[in-house]
Design a protein around this motif. Sequence first.
Motif, PDB file in Angstrom:
ATOM      1  N   ILE A  32       1.258  -1.078  -0.574  1.00  0.00           N
ATOM      2  CA  ILE A  32      -0.117   0.213  -0.121  1.00  0.00           C
ATOM      3  C   ILE A  32       0.561   0.975  -0.179  1.00  0.00           C
ATOM      4  CG2 ILE A  32      -2.015  -1.000   0.964  1.00  0.00           C
ATOM      5  CD1 ILE A  32      -1.009   0.175   3.500  1.00  0.00           C
TER       6      ILE A  32
ATOM      7  N   ASP B 260      -0.806   9.314   6.276  1.00  0.00           N
ATOM      8  CA  ASP B 260      -0.871   7.837   5.319  1.00  0.00           C
ATOM      9  C   ASP B 260      -0.981   7.271   6.309  1.00  0.00           C
ATOM     10  OD1 ASP B 260      -0.947   6.492   2.477  1.00  0.00           O
ATOM     11  OD2 ASP B 260       1.352   6.193   2.394  1.00  0.00           O
TER      12      ASP B 260
ATOM     13  N   LYS C  19      -6.429   6.092   8.532  1.00  0.00           N
ATOM     14  CA  LYS C  19      -8.077   7.338   8.100  1.00  0.00           C
ATOM     15  C   LYS C  19      -8.480   7.332   9.221  1.00  0.00           C
ATOM     16  CE  LYS C  19      -5.297   5.789   4.920  1.00  0.00           C
ATOM     17  NZ  LYS C  19      -3.849   6.455   4.956  1.00  0.00           N
TER      18      LYS C  19
ATOM     19  N   ASP D  20      -3.134  11.268   2.027  1.00  0.00           N
ATOM     20  CA  ASP D  20      -3.267   9.920   0.950  1.00  0.00           C
ATOM     21  C   ASP D  20      -3.847   9.756   0.963  1.00  0.00           C
ATOM     22  OD1 ASP D  20      -2.138   9.244  -1.166  1.00  0.00           O
ATOM     23  OD2 ASP D  20      -1.059   7.126  -0.239  1.00  0.00           O
ATOM     24  N   ASN D  21      -4.790   8.604  -0.501  1.00  0.00           N
ATOM     25  CA  ASN D  21      -6.140   7.470   0.040  1.00  0.00           C
ATOM     26  C   ASN D  21      -7.205   8.539   0.265  1.00  0.00           C
ATOM     27  OD1 ASN D  21      -3.392   6.481   2.024  1.00  0.00           O
ATOM     28  ND2 ASN D  21      -4.006   4.923  -0.063  1.00  0.00           N
TER      29      ASN D  21
ATOM     30  N   ARG E 245     -10.354   6.544  -2.137  1.00  0.00           N
ATOM     31  CA  ARG E 245     -10.822   5.547  -1.403  1.00  0.00           C
ATOM     32  C   ARG E 245     -11.730   4.858  -2.320  1.00  0.00           C
ATOM     33  NH1 ARG E 245      -8.886   3.191   2.944  1.00  0.00           N
ATOM     34  NH2 ARG E 245      -6.861   3.885   2.940  1.00  0.00           N
TER      35      ARG E 245
ATOM     36  N   GLN F 231     -12.782   4.261   7.537  1.00  0.00           N
ATOM     37  CA  GLN F 231     -12.075   4.515   6.958  1.00  0.00           C
ATOM     38  C   GLN F 231     -12.049   5.730   6.295  1.00  0.00           C
ATOM     39  OE1 GLN F 231      -8.676   2.090   5.792  1.00  0.00           O
ATOM     40  NE2 GLN F 231      -8.739   0.262   7.400  1.00  0.00           N
TER      41      GLN F 231
END
Length: 222
Positions: free
Chosen positions: A42, A140, A143, A166-167, A170, A183
């Motif tokens: 990841i 990162d 979450k 980051d992310n 989703r 998350q």
Amino acid sequence: MTEPTPEAWSRVDRYFAETLVGHDTALEETIARQNSAGLPAIEVAPVNGKLLHLLARMSGARRVLEIGTLGGYSTIWLARGIPADGRIITIEAEPDNAAVARANLNRAGVADRVEILIGRAADVLPTLAGQAPFDFVFIDADKESNTLYLDWAARLGHPGTVIVVDNVGRGGRVADPDTTDEQVIGTQRGLELLGSDPRFDATAIQTLDAKGWDGIAVALVL
Ligand code: DHB
Ligand code: MG
């Protein structure tokens, strides 16, 4: 015209990576060793690692805070974006991950400018108050804690500090108001904080890369 199928955007991502990121033994070995140590795959995509590196350079960052080290892939990109006498503090909750990261940072020749702090970021971040402020923060990690991490990023930063989260896409789930995924909810709360708290100005972009459909938020501490 090519339709934006996963095959098509994966081809574009590979083209960008081949054309603009290229190959690097230390970074590729970092991925290989992280995978063989059983860490989840990841880490950020190569194009996003390069983006972090460029943002650190563009902002003239000397002191970087990273929350979530994993195997050190993004850490290496960031470390290469600061001066040799700069400093990265990176926080990792899993001691086994930190050991993999330490070896990878050594192999990449940047261990001298990186300090890995092992522990839950919620516990480690308060210990950083009173240090010189951070110029750049990369969030990162879990979450669910994004609002907490953003609050600390503002407190440990200064006007002009750059924050990257980051992310935030989703796989599109961030835009689902009925989600029950903690998350995703944490990601939404973080974005809402960035949009409403007067300490920040921010935007987010979707990303389609080797890690699928996701996104990053970029914020400035005011
Ligand atoms: C997950 C976490 C990440 O930081 C990431 O880049 C991709 C996935 C996850 O927890 O699933
Ligand atoms: Mg991530």
